[in-house]
Design an enzyme around this catalytic site. Structure first.
Site, PDB file in Angstrom:
ATOM      1  N   LYS A 167     -16.686  -0.757   4.197  1.00 41.39           N
ATOM      2  CA  LYS A 167     -16.610   0.222   3.210  1.00 41.39           C
ATOM      3  C   LYS A 167     -15.347  -0.386   2.467  1.00 41.39           C
ATOM      4  O   LYS A 167     -14.276   0.003   2.724  1.00 41.39           O
ATOM      5  CB  LYS A 167     -16.320   1.485   3.984  1.00 41.39           C
ATOM      6  CG  LYS A 167     -16.808   2.946   3.323  1.00 41.39           C
ATOM      7  CD  LYS A 167     -16.253   3.049   1.648  1.00 41.39           C
ATOM      8  CE  LYS A 167     -14.605   3.730   1.897  1.00 41.39           C
ATOM      9  NZ  LYS A 167     -14.011   3.870   0.570  1.00 41.39           N
ATOM     10  N   CYS A 169       1.259  -4.873   0.969  1.00 37.13           N
ATOM     11  CA  CYS A 169       1.940  -4.157   2.238  1.00 37.13           C
ATOM     12  C   CYS A 169       3.179  -4.715   2.582  1.00 37.13           C
ATOM     13  O   CYS A 169       4.145  -4.018   3.128  1.00 37.13           O
ATOM     14  CB  CYS A 169       0.730  -3.922   3.375  1.00 37.13           C
ATOM     15  SG  CYS A 169       0.136  -5.729   3.324  1.00 37.13           S
TER      16      CYS A 169
HETATM   17  P1  NAD Z   1      -5.924   4.217   1.536  1.00 36.54           P
HETATM   18  O1  NAD Z   1      -5.279   4.138   3.100  1.00 36.54           O
HETATM   19  O2  NAD Z   1      -5.704   5.409   0.604  1.00 36.54           O
HETATM   20  O3  NAD Z   1      -7.428   3.784   1.656  1.00 36.54           O
HETATM   21  C1  NAD Z   1      -7.848   2.587   2.378  1.00 36.54           C
HETATM   22  C2  NAD Z   1      -9.513   2.623   2.549  1.00 36.54           C
HETATM   23  O4  NAD Z   1      -9.529   3.828   3.473  1.00 36.54           O
HETATM   24  C3  NAD Z   1     -10.067   2.868   1.402  1.00 36.54           C
HETATM   25  O5  NAD Z   1     -11.394   2.251   1.494  1.00 36.54           O
HETATM   26  C4  NAD Z   1     -10.290   4.306   1.488  1.00 36.54           C
HETATM   27  O6  NAD Z   1     -11.511   4.742   0.710  1.00 36.54           O
HETATM   28  C5  NAD Z   1     -10.488   4.637   2.739  1.00 36.54           C
HETATM   29  N1  NAD Z   1     -10.249   5.971   2.924  1.00 36.54           N
HETATM   30  C6  NAD Z   1      -9.389   6.925   2.631  1.00 36.54           C
HETATM   31  N2  NAD Z   1      -9.339   8.051   3.298  1.00 36.54           N
HETATM   32  C7  NAD Z   1     -10.303   8.023   4.274  1.00 36.54           C
HETATM   33  C8  NAD Z   1     -10.732   8.901   5.434  1.00 36.54           C
HETATM   34  N3  NAD Z   1     -10.141   9.975   5.515  1.00 36.54           N
HETATM   35  N4  NAD Z   1     -11.533   8.098   6.360  1.00 36.54           N
HETATM   36  C9  NAD Z   1     -11.962   6.930   6.320  1.00 36.54           C
HETATM   37  N5  NAD Z   1     -11.600   6.078   5.384  1.00 36.54           N
HETATM   38  C10 NAD Z   1     -10.758   6.681   4.346  1.00 36.54           C
HETATM   39  O7  NAD Z   1      -4.943   2.855   1.273  1.00 36.54           O
HETATM   40  P2  NAD Z   1      -5.016   2.274  -0.224  1.00 36.54           P
HETATM   41  O8  NAD Z   1      -4.420   3.064  -1.188  1.00 36.54           O
HETATM   42  O9  NAD Z   1      -6.529   1.855  -0.733  1.00 36.54           O
HETATM   43  O10 NAD Z   1      -4.174   1.137  -0.116  1.00 36.54           O
HETATM   44  C11 NAD Z   1      -2.834   0.900  -0.113  1.00 36.54           C
HETATM   45  C12 NAD Z   1      -2.217   0.869   1.409  1.00 36.54           C
HETATM   46  O11 NAD Z   1      -2.935  -0.029   2.197  1.00 36.54           O
HETATM   47  C13 NAD Z   1      -0.659   0.860   1.594  1.00 36.54           C
HETATM   48  O12 NAD Z   1      -0.164   1.482   2.355  1.00 36.54           O
HETATM   49  C14 NAD Z   1      -0.527  -0.366   2.052  1.00 36.54           C
HETATM   50  O13 NAD Z   1       0.511  -0.904   2.638  1.00 36.54           O
HETATM   51  C15 NAD Z   1      -1.853  -0.752   2.893  1.00 36.54           C
HETATM   52  N6  NAD Z   1      -2.207  -2.049   3.162  1.00 36.54           N
HETATM   53  C16 NAD Z   1      -1.877  -2.670   4.423  1.00 36.54           C
HETATM   54  C17 NAD Z   1      -2.241  -4.069   4.648  1.00 36.54           C
HETATM   55  C18 NAD Z   1      -1.790  -4.833   5.991  1.00 36.54           C
HETATM   56  O14 NAD Z   1      -2.174  -5.658   6.218  1.00 36.54           O
HETATM   57  N7  NAD Z   1      -1.109  -4.086   6.858  1.00 36.54           N
HETATM   58  C19 NAD Z   1      -2.851  -4.896   3.624  1.00 36.54           C
HETATM   59  C20 NAD Z   1      -2.866  -4.164   2.326  1.00 36.54           C
HETATM   60  C21 NAD Z   1      -2.621  -2.768   2.081  1.00 36.54           C
END
Ligand code: NAD
Length: 508
Positions: A185, A293
Site C-alpha cells: 500500500k 527520515c
Molecule cells: P505517514 O506515517 O503519514 O504514512 C505512511 C504510510 O502509512 C502511507 O502509505 C499512508 O497512507 C499510510 N497510513 C497513514 N495512516 C495510516 C493508518 N492509520 N493505518 C495504516 N496506514 C496508514 O508517513 P509519510 O508522511 O508518508 O512519510 C513521512 C514519515 O515517514 C516521516 O515520519 C519519516 O521520518 C518516515 N520515514 C521513515 C523512514 C525510515 O526508514 N525510518 C524512511 C522514510 C520515511
C-alpha cells in the site's frame, strides 16, 4: 529529461493484472513542482484489499514459488534487477513527477541502489542458512535436529511518499528473496512507481506474488494492517502512524517491522575539517528538501567556532538552486504537497516565536514555470536550544537547527535527548574520539565525517521510537523468515527412552 510516458490512468495491480477499484473511484496524483494532475489512480477499499490478500495467499500456496531452490531464486532476483535497469528511464520520470525528488538524485542514486539491492539479495540467498544441522546431543538421547528457516507468508508493506520506489524495494527484495508474497500500500501522493515496479516484477514472478492496492491510509492501510490473512507487516512512515500499526498488528499477533521518524543529531567537534563538514552537514539536512527520515536536523556546534560555522553554513546554503526537479541543474526540488508546505512553514513560525534566530531562508518561493509548486528555501535557525519544539519534533522539510555546546559530555547527552534514534553523525579529525562518541550515541546508524551513506549490505533502522527491526543487509532476510526446529528421534526402543520416565513412573 525528454521521455514521454502515458501517466494518465493507473488501476491497481492484483494477481498479475491491472484492475480497477471495486468502487470504480479514482484519486488524483499531482506533480508537486507544478500542481498539475499527472495521473488518476484507482481508489481502493476493503474489498480490493481482500482481493489482493487472497491473491497473495494463493500465490504463497504455490509450492514452486515457496520452495524454489536458492540458486533459482537468486536468478529471479537478478532478473528483477535487470527489469529495473531496462525500465529505469520510465521509473525515474514517474518518481520525479510524483515525489518531487530531483532527477539528478533519482537517476544517479535511487535507481542504481534498487538494481544493486536485488542483486545483493540474490547473493545473500545463495549462502543463506535455510537449513542448519545441530550436533547430535549426548543427553537425553541421540537425535537428528535441524533448524529450518521458512517464509512467513503474506507480507503487507505500507510505504511513505518521500522515496517511494526505493523504500518499497527495501521490503519487496527481502520478502521475495525468502519466498513470501507481498501486498503493498503506497502513499497516496506517490503510488505510480510502486505500481510500475509491480508490473515489471510480475514479468519474472508468478501472478499474486506481488500486488499493489492504492487508496487512503486511514481506510486501505488500516484494513490491510489488521487483515487476518496478512502474516507480516513492514511499515515505513511516521512514528505516530507506526504506533497505530502496532495496535492493528496485535489483533492477530503479526510479525511487525517498523521504520519510523527521526530527529538526528549531527555533532561537529572543534577539530573537524570544516571544508568537508560544512557542505557535508548541509548535504545531511537539505537533500530532498529535508524530506528524509535520517536527515541531520540538529547540528551541534562548539561555542568556540559557533559564529564561524554559522557564517559558512549560510554562505554554502546560498549556493543551493531551487527549481523544477526534472531539470538537471536543480539542487532542491519542491516539498511533496500543499499540506507538507503548510506544516513546514508553521514550524518555521514556531521557531521564530520560540526565540531562535532565523539566520537564512524561511520563506516559500515561486519558481518561474513552476508557479503551482511548493518550494521552500533552505532554512537555518541559530541560537536553538534542544528543548525548543523545532529541535524536538520531526519537521520533514528543509529546516536546520544549529545548537551550541561547550563540552563533549554535554553534547552526547543533548544528542541522545530525543525520543528518536535513527541516525547520528560526528565530524572530527580524531577517529578514536569519533568511535568513543559513536559508542555512546543511541542511533541505528552513525556516520563519521559523512552523511546519508546507506549500503545495501548494511542494516538500516532505528533505536528507540525510530522503529523495530532493520532493512537492507543480510539481517533484513531474517525479518522475512520464521524458524522451525525439527527433531527426529534416533532411539527406536521405548525402554531406552529414559526421558519418558518424566511422565511414566512405572514403564511397561
Ligand atoms: P505517514 O506515517 O503519514 O504514512 C505512511 C504510510 O502509512 C502511507 O502509505 C499512508 O497512507 C499510510 N497510513 C497513514 N495512516 C495510516 C493508518 N492509520 N493505518 C495504516 N496506514 C496508514 O508517513 P509519510 O508522511 O508518508 O512519510 C513521512 C514519515 O515517514 C516521516 O515520519 C519519516 O521520518 C518516515 N520515514 C521513515 C523512514 C525510515 O526508514 N525510518 C524512511 C522514510 C520515511
Amino acid at each position: 529529461m525528454t521521455v514521454k510516458v502515458d501517466v494518465k490512468s493507473f488501476p491497481m495491480f492484483i494477481n498479475g493484472q491491472w484492475v480497477a477499484s471495486q468502487s470504480g473511484e479514482t484519486f488524483d496524483v499531482l506533480n508537486p513542482a507544478t500542481g498539475d494532475v499527472v495521473a488518476k489512480v484507482a481508489k481502493g477499499n476493503e474489498a480490493d484489499v481482500d482481493n489482493a490478500v487472497e491473491a497473495a495467499k494463493q500465490a504463497f500456496e504455490n509450492q514452486e514459488w515457496r520452495e524454489m531452490k536458492p540458486k533459482d531464486r537468486a536468478n529471479v532476483l537478478n532478473a528483477i534487477s535487470h527489469q529495473i535497469v531496462a525500465h529505469a528511464e520510465e521509473l525515474v520520470y514517474l518518481e520525479v513527477i510524483s515525489s518531487g525528488g530531483t532527477v539528478r538524485r533519482v537517476s544517479s542514486n535511487d535507481i542504481l541502489q534498487m538494481a544493486d539491492l536485488f542483486q545483493q539479495m540474490a547473493s545473500f540467498v545463495v549462502d543463506y542458512p535455510f537449513s542448519e544441522t545441530l550436533p547430535v546431543p549426548p543427553f537425553p538421547g541421540p537425535s537428528h535436529n535441524f533448524v529450518w528457516r521458512e517464509p512467513i507468508g503474506v507480507c503487507a508493506a505500507i510505504t511513505p511518499w518521500n522515496m517511494p520506489m526505493l523504500i518499497a524495494s527495501w521490503k519487496i527484495a527481502p520478502a521475495l528473496a525468502m519466498g513470501n508474497t507481498i501486498v503493498i500500500k503506497p502513499a497516496s501522493y506517490t503510488p505510480l512507481t510502486t505500481l510500475k515496479l509491480a508490473e515489471i516484477i510480475s514479468n519474472v514472478v508468478p501472478p499474486g506474488v506481488i500486488n499493489v492496492v492504492t487508496g487512503p491510509g486511514k481506510e486501505v492501510g488500516e484494513y490491510l494492517a489488521g487483515h487476518p490473512g496478512v502474516d507480516k507487516i513492514a511499515f515505513t512512515g511516521s512514528t505516530e502512524v507506526g504506533r497505530e500499526i502496532m495496535k492493528l498488528a496485535s489483533a492477530t499477533i503479526k510479525n511487525t517491522t517498523l521504520e519510523l521518524g527521526g530527529k538526528s543529531p549531527n555533532i561537529l567537534l572543534e577539530d573537524a575539517d570544516l571544508e568537508v563538514a560544512i557542505p557535508g552537514s548541509l548535504f545531511g539536512v537539505f537533500l530532498h528538501s529535508g524530506q528524509l527520515c535520517e536527515s541531520g536536523t540538529r547540528l551541534f556546534v562548539p561555542d568556540t567556532i559557533y559564529e564561524d560555522v554559522v557564517k559558512a553554513l549560510v554562505e554554502n546554503a546560498k549556493k543551493l538552486k531551487l527549481g523544477n526537479p526534472l531539470d538537471q541543474e536543480t539542487d532542491m526540488g519542491p516539498v511533496v504537497s500543499e499540506k507538507q508546505r503548510d506544516t513546514i512553514l508553521s514550524y518555521i513560525e514556531t521557531g521564530k516565536k520560540e526565540g531562535a534566530t532565523l539566520a537564512y531562508g524561511g520563506n516559500e518561493v515561486t519558481i518561474e514555470g513552476c508557479e503551482g509548486g511548493h518550494f521552500i528555501e533552505p532554512t537555518i535557525f541559530t541560537d536553538v536550544t534542544n528543548d525548543m519544539k523545532i529541535a524536538r519534533e520531526e519537521i520533514f522539510g528543509p529546516v536546520l537547527s544549529v545548537i551550541r555546546y561547550s563540552t563533549v559530555e554535554e553534547v552526547i547527552d543533548l544528542a541522545n535527548d530525543t525520543i528518536y534514534g535513527l541516525a547520528a553523525g560526528v565530524w572530527t579529525r580524531d577517529v578514536n574520539k569519533a568511535y568513543d562518541i559513536t559508542r555512546k550515541l543511541k542511533a541505528g546508524v552513525v556516520w563519521i565525517n559523512d552523511w546519508h551513506m546507506l549500503r545495501n549490505d548494511a542494516p538500516f533502522g532505528g533505536y528507540k521510537q525510530s522503529g523495530i527491526g532493520r532493512e537492507m543487509g543480510k539481517h533484513s532476510l531474517d525479518a522475512y523468515t520464521q524458524l522451525k526446529h525439527v527433531h527426529t528421534s534416533m532411539v527406536p526402543q521405548v525402554e531406552k527412552r529414559s526421558w519418558y520416565q518424566i511422565l511414566f513412573s512405572q514403564p511397561e
